[in-house]
Motif scaffolding. Structure first.
Motif, short mmCIF file in Angstrom:
data_model
loop_
_atom_site.label_atom_id
_atom_site.label_comp_id
_atom_site.label_asym_id
_atom_site.label_seq_id
_atom_site.Cartn_x
_atom_site.Cartn_y
_atom_site.Cartn_z
N ALA A 97 13.89 11.90 0.39
CA ALA A 97 14.17 12.83 -0.69
C ALA A 97 14.20 12.07 -2.12
CB ALA A 97 15.48 13.65 -0.37
N SER A 98 14.39 12.97 -2.94
CA SER A 98 14.36 12.51 -4.20
C SER A 98 15.64 11.49 -4.38
CB SER A 98 14.61 13.69 -5.34
OG SER A 98 14.60 13.10 -6.69
N GLY A 99 15.48 10.23 -4.69
CA GLY A 99 16.58 9.33 -4.85
C GLY A 99 16.83 8.58 -3.57
N VAL A 100 16.07 9.04 -2.36
CA VAL A 100 16.69 8.45 -1.23
C VAL A 100 15.42 7.97 -0.29
CG1 VAL A 100 17.84 8.89 1.08
CG2 VAL A 100 18.76 10.15 -1.04
N THR A 101 15.61 6.52 -0.11
CA THR A 101 14.28 5.97 0.51
C THR A 101 14.55 5.30 1.93
OG1 THR A 101 13.19 5.69 -1.43
CG2 THR A 101 12.43 4.17 0.35
N ALA A 102 14.24 5.36 3.12
CA ALA A 102 14.63 5.02 4.29
C ALA A 102 13.57 3.52 4.66
CB ALA A 102 14.47 5.89 5.41
N TYR A 119 0.66 -1.21 0.13
CA TYR A 119 0.15 -0.03 0.15
C TYR A 119 0.84 1.22 -0.20
CZ TYR A 119 -3.38 3.49 1.26
OH TYR A 119 -4.36 4.70 1.22
N VAL A 120 0.61 2.26 -0.91
CA VAL A 120 1.40 3.40 -0.96
C VAL A 120 0.48 4.60 -0.59
CG1 VAL A 120 2.69 4.77 -2.64
CG2 VAL A 120 2.74 2.20 -3.02
N SER A 121 1.00 5.29 0.18
CA SER A 121 0.43 6.61 0.76
C SER A 121 1.22 7.69 0.69
CB SER A 121 -0.35 6.33 2.23
OG SER A 121 -1.01 7.49 2.49
N GLY A 122 1.24 8.37 -0.40
CA GLY A 122 2.21 9.71 -0.73
C GLY A 122 3.74 8.99 -0.70
N ASP A 123 4.40 9.55 0.45
CA ASP A 123 5.88 9.03 0.46
C ASP A 123 6.03 7.83 1.20
OD1 ASP A 123 6.80 11.41 -0.98
OD2 ASP A 123 7.04 12.44 0.48
N ILE A 124 5.19 7.26 1.79
CA ILE A 124 5.24 5.98 2.79
C ILE A 124 4.66 4.76 1.82
CG2 ILE A 124 4.52 5.10 4.99
CD1 ILE A 124 4.39 7.91 5.97
N THR A 125 5.29 3.61 1.94
CA THR A 125 4.96 2.61 1.39
C THR A 125 4.91 1.51 2.31
OG1 THR A 125 5.82 2.94 -0.71
CG2 THR A 125 5.34 0.62 -0.26
N PHE A 126 3.88 0.63 2.86
CA PHE A 126 3.63 -0.36 3.62
C PHE A 126 3.66 -1.84 2.78
CE2 PHE A 126 1.49 3.15 5.39
CZ PHE A 126 1.84 3.17 6.74
N ALA A 127 4.61 -2.78 3.26
CA ALA A 127 4.55 -3.90 2.51
C ALA A 127 4.56 -5.26 3.36
CB ALA A 127 5.71 -4.07 1.40
N VAL A 128 3.58 -6.33 3.06
CA VAL A 128 3.82 -7.71 3.57
C VAL A 128 4.00 -8.61 2.78
CG1 VAL A 128 2.46 -6.73 5.92
CG2 VAL A 128 1.18 -7.57 3.78
N GLY A 129 4.53 -9.68 3.16
CA GLY A 129 4.78 -10.81 2.32
C GLY A 129 4.88 -12.18 3.21
N TYR A 130 4.36 -13.26 2.50
CA TYR A 130 4.46 -14.65 3.12
C TYR A 130 4.51 -15.66 2.20
CZ TYR A 130 2.62 -18.56 5.49
OH TYR A 130 2.48 -19.98 6.05
N VAL A 131 5.48 -16.32 2.60
CA VAL A 131 5.78 -17.73 1.67
C VAL A 131 5.95 -18.99 2.57
CG1 VAL A 131 7.87 -18.72 0.36
CG2 VAL A 131 7.59 -16.41 0.52
N ASP A 132 5.42 -20.09 1.89
CA ASP A 132 5.00 -21.25 2.69
C ASP A 132 5.45 -22.44 1.47
OD1 ASP A 132 4.71 -23.27 4.45
OD2 ASP A 132 2.57 -23.09 4.38
N GLY A 133 6.52 -23.32 1.77
CA GLY A 133 6.79 -24.29 0.73
C GLY A 133 7.25 -25.53 1.52
N SER A 167 7.53 -4.43 6.01
CA SER A 167 8.42 -3.25 6.01
C SER A 167 7.51 -1.87 5.65
CB SER A 167 9.37 -3.33 4.70
OG SER A 167 8.52 -3.44 3.56
N ILE A 168 8.25 -0.88 6.18
CA ILE A 168 7.65 0.43 6.02
C ILE A 168 8.80 1.06 5.11
CG2 ILE A 168 8.09 1.14 8.32
CD1 ILE A 168 5.64 3.11 8.04
N SER A 169 8.47 1.74 4.19
CA SER A 169 9.58 2.46 3.45
C SER A 169 9.02 4.28 3.44
CB SER A 169 9.69 1.99 2.16
OG SER A 169 10.16 0.78 2.07
N TYR A 170 9.96 5.00 3.49
CA TYR A 170 9.71 6.46 3.60
C TYR A 170 10.48 7.18 2.48
CZ TYR A 170 9.12 11.32 4.94
OH TYR A 170 8.77 12.81 4.87
#
Length: 174
Positions: free
Chosen positions: A137-142, A93-107, A131-134
């Motif tokens: 600045a242009s070209g820099v994501t935490a 999910y992307v909200s402006g400058d913030i991105t939330f992500a979840v993932g799951y793998v089962d094998g 994870s959460i990403s912010y």
């Protein structure tokens, strides 16, 4: 590696349902080879997937199954893998400058070194992450994230390949 024979087929279908774009895909591959490690290896895999994207939300799920039989030329350790399956799922999910992500793998898979004999113990892998990403600045994501992995080899936990961790990072592009 000398490929003796290989073929694959796949399909991808994209449609819209209101504001949502849905993508469905699937495929099959079969390959035989001979090389310095495997005197003869035969494998077949099938996979299907689906994603749905609406606005700033993307959700996806996938499944694959396969089997392999291999006669090794460098050792006497032959192998047969039956019913190997993996399921993946994730959301972003992307909200402006913030991105939330979840993932799951089962094998998991059952393998044996005796051809024609069903495997009795399971190799498995399970992982969950968030994870959460912010965009700082242009070209820099935490990035701040968490991952938990549980892995078993022959139905026994592999502690050196399992565990959980937090991570902090930065993605810099220019």
């Amino acid at each position: 590696s000398t490929v003796e024979s290989a073929y694959s087929v796949g399909v991808n279908y994209v449609t819209s349902a209101g504001d949502t774009t849905v993508t469905i895909g699937g495929g099959f591959v079969s390959a035989d080879d001979s090389n310095s490690d495997t005197a003869n290896s035969k494998g077949e895999e099938t996979a299907v997937s689906m994603t749905a994207a609406t606005g700033d939300l993307t959700v996806g799920v996938g499944w694959a199954s396969g089997s392999e039989i291999a006669t090794h030329s460098s050792t006497t350790q032959n192998s047969e893998v039956d019913g190997a399956e993996v399921m993946t799922a994730g959301a972003k999910y992307v909200s402006g400058d913030i991105t939330f992500a979840v993932g799951y793998v089962d094998g998991d898979a059952k393998d044996t070194t005796v051809f024609g004999q069903a495997g009795v113990s399971t190799d498995s892998y399970e992982s969950g992450s968030a994870s959460i990403s912010y965009a700082v600045a242009s070209g820099v994501t935490a990035i701040l994230g968490y991952t938990n992995i549980d892995r078993q080899e022959e139905s026994t936990a592999t502690k050196d390949q399992s565990g959980s961790s937090w991570y902090v990072g930065a993605l810099v592009s220019f």
